[in-house]
Design an enzyme around this catalytic site. Structure first.
Site, PDB file in Angstrom:
ATOM      1  N   HIS A  12      34.693  39.452  40.294  1.00 25.62           N
ATOM      2  CA  HIS A  12      34.611  39.762  38.864  1.00 25.62           C
ATOM      3  C   HIS A  12      33.217  39.369  38.378  1.00 25.62           C
ATOM      4  O   HIS A  12      32.702  38.344  38.793  1.00 25.62           O
ATOM      5  CB  HIS A  12      35.705  39.026  38.076  1.00 25.62           C
ATOM      6  CG  HIS A  12      35.582  37.539  38.119  1.00 25.62           C
ATOM      7  ND1 HIS A  12      36.608  36.690  38.485  1.00 25.62           N
ATOM      8  CD2 HIS A  12      34.540  36.704  37.852  1.00 25.62           C
ATOM      9  CE1 HIS A  12      36.203  35.443  38.444  1.00 25.62           C
ATOM     10  NE2 HIS A  12      34.948  35.404  38.064  1.00 25.62           N
ATOM     11  N   HIS A  59      37.052  31.202  32.243  1.00 23.20           N
ATOM     12  CA  HIS A  59      35.648  30.772  32.145  1.00 23.20           C
ATOM     13  C   HIS A  59      35.324  30.214  30.763  1.00 23.20           C
ATOM     14  O   HIS A  59      34.196  30.306  30.295  1.00 23.20           O
ATOM     15  CB  HIS A  59      34.712  31.943  32.422  1.00 23.20           C
ATOM     16  CG  HIS A  59      34.818  32.554  33.779  1.00 23.20           C
ATOM     17  ND1 HIS A  59      35.881  33.337  34.168  1.00 23.20           N
ATOM     18  CD2 HIS A  59      33.992  32.495  34.851  1.00 23.20           C
ATOM     19  CE1 HIS A  59      35.677  33.747  35.416  1.00 23.20           C
ATOM     20  NE2 HIS A  59      34.554  33.250  35.853  1.00 23.20           N
ATOM     21  N   HIS A 193      28.222  33.017  45.245  1.00 18.26           N
ATOM     22  CA  HIS A 193      27.255  33.116  44.143  1.00 18.26           C
ATOM     23  C   HIS A 193      27.082  31.777  43.459  1.00 18.26           C
ATOM     24  O   HIS A 193      27.978  30.934  43.472  1.00 18.26           O
ATOM     25  CB  HIS A 193      27.597  34.218  43.143  1.00 18.26           C
ATOM     26  CG  HIS A 193      28.874  34.100  42.337  1.00 18.26           C
ATOM     27  ND1 HIS A 193      30.135  34.073  42.889  1.00 18.26           N
ATOM     28  CD2 HIS A 193      29.079  34.044  41.005  1.00 18.26           C
ATOM     29  CE1 HIS A 193      31.051  34.019  41.940  1.00 18.26           C
ATOM     30  NE2 HIS A 193      30.442  33.980  40.774  1.00 18.26           N
ATOM     31  N   GLU A 240      35.011  30.269  43.719  1.00 18.07           N
ATOM     32  CA  GLU A 240      36.078  31.168  43.247  1.00 18.07           C
ATOM     33  C   GLU A 240      36.825  31.841  44.404  1.00 18.07           C
ATOM     34  O   GLU A 240      37.909  32.395  44.194  1.00 18.07           O
ATOM     35  CB  GLU A 240      35.503  32.246  42.311  1.00 18.07           C
ATOM     36  CG  GLU A 240      35.064  31.703  40.955  1.00 18.07           C
ATOM     37  CD  GLU A 240      34.332  32.745  40.103  1.00 18.07           C
ATOM     38  OE1 GLU A 240      34.145  32.496  38.902  1.00 18.07           O
ATOM     39  OE2 GLU A 240      33.920  33.802  40.626  1.00 18.07           O
TER      40      GLU A 240
HETATM   41  C1  DHB Z   1      28.602  36.324  37.147  1.00 19.28           C
HETATM   42  C2  DHB Z   1      29.593  36.019  38.090  1.00 19.28           C
HETATM   43  C3  DHB Z   1      30.784  35.414  37.706  1.00 19.28           C
HETATM   44  O1  DHB Z   1      31.770  35.051  38.579  1.00 19.28           O
HETATM   45  C4  DHB Z   1      31.036  35.129  36.381  1.00 19.28           C
HETATM   46  O2  DHB Z   1      32.230  34.617  36.056  1.00 19.28           O
HETATM   47  C5  DHB Z   1      30.050  35.400  35.437  1.00 19.28           C
HETATM   48  C6  DHB Z   1      28.846  35.992  35.822  1.00 19.28           C
HETATM   49  C7  DHB Z   1      27.312  36.991  37.531  1.00 19.28           C
HETATM   50  O3  DHB Z   1      27.023  37.145  38.744  1.00 19.28           O
HETATM   51  O4  DHB Z   1      26.589  37.420  36.637  1.00 19.28           O
HETATM   52 FE    FE Z   2      33.453  33.939  37.632  1.00 17.04          FE
END
Ligand code: DHB
Ligand code: FE
Length: 286
Positions: A12, A59, A193, A240
């Site tokens: 996401h 979030h 990430h 996540e």
């Molecule tokens: C991004 C990734 C995420 O999991 C999130 O919750 C918010 C932003 C991103 O890569 O921009």
């Molecule tokens: Fe996220």
């Protein structure tokens, strides 16, 4: 009894919601990602689930750092979206299934998972993205949802091993629900990430690929890692992936251990925004 017919896991990213809102699916940056869902649409058209159990992390829309449950399950008749600060338009509300939610809540508490029960719950991009990716095009949502929220935001986080067991408990709960419902489980977030700090932009393709392979052949593989080791391997938001792991455990939960699964479709695409974006569609092997 209700039956878990498959599992879809997907990254996401708020930018995905923005691309959908602006109709950018055919643009070069986005096409490969959105096209990856074509086999999922075909599968859903024939599998026809009634309910989606959505394993996600909030979030800051519904829970904030001041009050943050480790595990929470929604038991509302309807779930609204809200302004998360990403300038995303509201997504039409999702119908809930309070009876199934309460059955799952009762079952997992009896199994030792003392969840927070939410009769009101706003859902963010971690629910909206997968729902819009699986069922694009507007119109009434074809499934009711049972949101299962897991803290991946503020330490201490639940371990991968604990999440795996939580998923198994949810799977057993669904399988003991006296109805003919067809249930798809969705896991959202990941893959590697990190959005901020010294390692902002961190991506670990090797680990992601091992993890995706383990989802098919060795589902408890990630449980050998501690939370800190998983953050080291995948980034502070890559953690996540425990949501994928939980969803996979829901799908595999059988009375005599994991039932075994078959991969129907999978994609892996780097990057979308700051994220290594993946999708998997799994169904029981039998
Ligand atoms: C991004 C990734 C995420 O999991 C999130 O919750 C918010 C932003 C991103 O890569 O921009
Ligand atoms: Fe996220």
């Amino acid at each position: 009894m209700a039956r878990i017919i498959g599992c879809v896991t997907t990254s996401h990213v708020p930018a995905i919601g923005n691309a959908i809102a602006k109709g950018r699916q055919e643009e070069p940056y986005w096409k490969e990602w959105f096209d990856g869902f074509t086999p999922v649409h075909r599968w859903l058209a024939s599998a026809r689930p009634d309910v989606a159990v959505v394993v996600y992390n909030d979030h800051g829309l519904n829970f904030f750092l001041d009050q943050l449950p480790t595990f929470a399950i929604g038991a509302a008749a309807e779930y609204q979206t809200g302004d998360e600060g990403w300038n995303l338009p509201a997504v039409r509300p999702f119908p809930g299934d309070p009876a199934l939610s309460w059955h799952v809540i009762n079952s997992v508490v009896a199994a030792g998972f003392d969840v927070t029960m939410c009769q009101e719950m706003a859902v963010d991009h971690a629910v909206c993205n997968p729902m819009q990716l699986l069922w694009p095009g507007g119109g009434p949502w074809p499934v009711r949802i049972v949101p299962v929220e897991i803290n991946t935001v503020q330490f201490p986080l639940p371990s991968a091993a604990r999440c795996y067991e939580f998923g198994q408990a949810i799977g057993r709960a669904v399988a003991s629900y006296p109805s003919g419902e067809r249930v798809v489980v969705i896991g959202t977030g990941g893959l590697s990430h990190q959005l901020d700090g010294e390692r902002a932009g961190f991506i670990n393709q090797e680990f992601d690929r091992k993890f995706m392979a383990s989802m098919v052949t060795d589902p408890s593989w990630a449980t050998r890692y501690s939370t800190v080791e998983l953050v080291e391997q995948t980034g502070s938001q890559g953690i996540e992936l425990i949501l994928w792991l939980t969803a996979r455990a829901v799908l595999g939960a059988g009375s005599g251990g994991d039932v075994g699964v078959r991969e129907v479709a999978a994609t892996y695409h780097v990057p979308i925004s700051n994220t290594a974006a993946g999708m998997m569609l799994l169904e029981p092997a039998g």
